[in-house]
Design a protein around this motif. Structure first.
Motif, PDB file in Angstrom:
ATOM      1  N   UNK A  97       0.810  -1.226   0.000  1.00 33.44           N
ATOM      2  CA  UNK A  97       0.000   0.000   0.000  1.00 33.44           C
ATOM      3  C   UNK A  97       0.838   1.268   0.000  1.00 33.44           C
ATOM      4  N   UNK A  98       2.138   1.146  -0.009  1.00 31.63           N
ATOM      5  CA  UNK A  98       2.972   2.332   0.154  1.00 31.63           C
ATOM      6  C   UNK A  98       2.922   3.272  -1.045  1.00 31.63           C
ATOM      7  N   UNK A  99       2.440   2.798  -2.181  1.00 32.58           N
ATOM      8  CA  UNK A  99       2.289   3.683  -3.331  1.00 32.58           C
ATOM      9  C   UNK A  99       1.245   4.757  -3.079  1.00 32.58           C
ATOM     10  N   UNK A 100       0.265   4.442  -2.197  1.00 32.45           N
ATOM     11  CA  UNK A 100      -0.793   5.413  -1.886  1.00 32.45           C
ATOM     12  C   UNK A 100      -0.395   6.378  -0.776  1.00 32.45           C
ATOM     13  N   UNK A 101       0.757   6.127  -0.124  1.00 29.63           N
ATOM     14  CA  UNK A 101       1.162   6.933   1.023  1.00 29.63           C
ATOM     15  C   UNK A 101       1.286   8.421   0.715  1.00 29.63           C
ATOM     16  N   UNK A 102       1.974   8.830  -0.367  1.00 28.94           N
ATOM     17  CA  UNK A 102       2.090  10.269  -0.643  1.00 28.94           C
ATOM     18  C   UNK A 102       0.742  10.947  -0.855  1.00 28.94           C
ATOM     19  N   UNK A 103      -0.183  10.248  -1.517  1.00 25.60           N
ATOM     20  CA  UNK A 103      -1.501  10.829  -1.789  1.00 25.60           C
ATOM     21  C   UNK A 103      -2.275  11.034  -0.498  1.00 25.60           C
ATOM     22  N   UNK A 104      -2.281  10.017   0.364  1.00 22.89           N
ATOM     23  CA  UNK A 104      -3.021  10.102   1.622  1.00 22.89           C
ATOM     24  C   UNK A 104      -2.433  11.181   2.522  1.00 22.89           C
ATOM     25  N   UNK A 105      -1.105  11.242   2.602  1.00 20.45           N
ATOM     26  CA  UNK A 105      -0.458  12.275   3.420  1.00 20.45           C
ATOM     27  C   UNK A 105      -0.765  13.671   2.886  1.00 20.45           C
ATOM     28  N   UNK A 106      -0.797  13.811   1.573  1.00 25.79           N
ATOM     29  CA  UNK A 106      -1.117  15.112   0.982  1.00 25.79           C
ATOM     30  C   UNK A 106      -2.533  15.542   1.358  1.00 25.79           C
ATOM     31  N   UNK A 107      -3.477  14.601   1.302  1.00 25.83           N
ATOM     32  CA  UNK A 107      -4.863  14.910   1.679  1.00 25.83           C
ATOM     33  C   UNK A 107      -4.970  15.262   3.155  1.00 25.83           C
ATOM     34  N   UNK A 147      -2.583   9.778  12.287  1.00 27.30           N
ATOM     35  CA  UNK A 147      -2.167   8.995  11.122  1.00 27.30           C
ATOM     36  C   UNK A 147      -0.646   8.956  11.012  1.00 27.30           C
ATOM     37  N   UNK A 148      -0.032  10.109  11.157  1.00 28.51           N
ATOM     38  CA  UNK A 148       1.415  10.225  11.030  1.00 28.51           C
ATOM     39  C   UNK A 148       2.133   9.388  12.092  1.00 28.51           C
ATOM     40  N   UNK A 149       1.655   9.469  13.329  1.00 34.46           N
ATOM     41  CA  UNK A 149       2.335   8.740  14.397  1.00 34.46           C
ATOM     42  C   UNK A 149       2.122   7.232  14.298  1.00 34.46           C
ATOM     43  N   UNK A 150       0.979   6.817  13.780  1.00 36.34           N
ATOM     44  CA  UNK A 150       0.780   5.379  13.544  1.00 36.34           C
ATOM     45  C   UNK A 150       1.800   4.876  12.529  1.00 36.34           C
ATOM     46  N   UNK A 151       1.986   5.635  11.463  1.00 38.25           N
ATOM     47  CA  UNK A 151       2.970   5.271  10.447  1.00 38.25           C
ATOM     48  C   UNK A 151       4.386   5.283  11.016  1.00 38.25           C
ATOM     49  N   UNK A 152       4.706   6.342  11.753  1.00 35.27           N
ATOM     50  CA  UNK A 152       6.050   6.455  12.323  1.00 35.27           C
ATOM     51  C   UNK A 152       6.333   5.310  13.276  1.00 35.27           C
ATOM     52  N   UNK A 153       5.370   5.022  14.145  1.00 37.87           N
ATOM     53  CA  UNK A 153       5.559   3.949  15.121  1.00 37.87           C
ATOM     54  C   UNK A 153       5.815   2.611  14.466  1.00 37.87           C
ATOM     55  N   UNK A 154       5.078   2.312  13.418  1.00 40.53           N
ATOM     56  CA  UNK A 154       5.249   1.028  12.731  1.00 40.53           C
ATOM     57  C   UNK A 154       6.528   1.000  11.912  1.00 40.53           C
TER      58      UNK A 154
END
Length: 260
Positions: A97-107, A147-154
């Motif tokens: 799913x990491x291809x969608x990461x930039x789009x989701x973060x931008x939103x 959202x950001x901290x969930x990603x960072x933690x993982x």
């Protein structure tokens, strides 16, 4: 390349978790400030010459209702944020799913990048006014930290631990929920704490679209030039934010996984 840049950006801006080795007495600083602010407010109001309109706005019953409405805005919006951000963060942390990461973060950045009052005003024009429109605005504005901290933690989980879990025969879901998520809990809790405090502050703007909360006191104080009402609303919002942050700090400390 884009996905890698997005991951580096996420890691760079993740909130820092609380230090589990911090002395328990250090948590007493916030209650002291909260108590001092509350006592100062009581002393000010006791010495103020309030007219009938001001007394109607800042009597105990009215204040209790406004505080309850403010807490309701904060709790409902935070629960919705967590229901969206944590599962979404887990999904986006998977390789597929990491291809969608930039789009989701931008939103997610759009909501917090824009001024909070602008987000609320635009949603009011689009959806109307009221409690649930205010909730949508709060969710849009405060979803990024969780959202950001969930990603960072993982992302910060040691790959060697993941490989060790797989090496002893654990399935991918088992590794995720028994290794990765528990290790990411401190960082996720820091994101939740940030979201809570953000929502307490921004919830004051809900009064502009008839969403309720302590912001109504500020609006009334400005419109009618009632300084005691304005000060009461402002101080109570600050006290509420400090109280929520303190309670979240306690929860963050004692929900921190043992041995980490």
């Amino acid at each position: 390349m884009t996905s890698t840049l997005a991951e580096n950006e996420v890691q760079a801006v993740g909130a820092t978790p609380a230090d589990p080795k911090q002395k328990p007495w250090a948590l007493l600083a916030s209650p002291a400030v909260i108590l001092a602010a509350f006592v100062a407010l009581l002393i000010y109001l006791n010495g103020a010459d309030l007219n009938e309109s001001e007394q109607a706005s800042i009597n105990v019953t009215s204040l209790a209702e406004e505080i309850l409405a403010h807490l309701q805005l904060t709790v409902v919006s935070t629960v919705i944020v967590l229901a969206i951000a944590i599962p979404l963060g887990i999904v986006l942390s998977r390789k597929g799913s990491r291809g969608a990461l930039p789009v989701v973060l931008a939103l997610a950045n759009i909501g917090q990048g824009a001024p909070a009052i602008g987000v609320i005003a635009l949603l009011a024009v689009w959806l109307g006014i009221g409690f649930w429109v205010a909730i949508i605005a709060l969710v849009a504005y405060s979803i990024l930290p969780a959202l950001r901290n969930t990603l960072v933690g993982l992302q910060q989980v040691d790959p060697a631990l993941i490989d060790a879990g797989r090496g002893i025969g654990m399935s991918a879901p088992a590794v995720l929920f028994r290794v990765e998520v528990p290790l990411a809990v401190p960082v996720i809790l820091a994101g939740i704490r940030t979201t809570l405090v953000l929502n307490v502050g921004v919830a004051a703007l809900a009064a502009f679209i008839n969403g309720g909360g302590l912001g109504g006191l500020i609006i009334t104080g400005v419109k009618l030039y009632q300084l005691p009402v304005l000060i009461t609303g402002s101080v109570l919002i600050a006290i509420l934010a400090l109280t929520v942050d303190w309670l979240a700090a306690i929860a963050e400390r004692y929900l921190h996984p043992k041995g980490m």
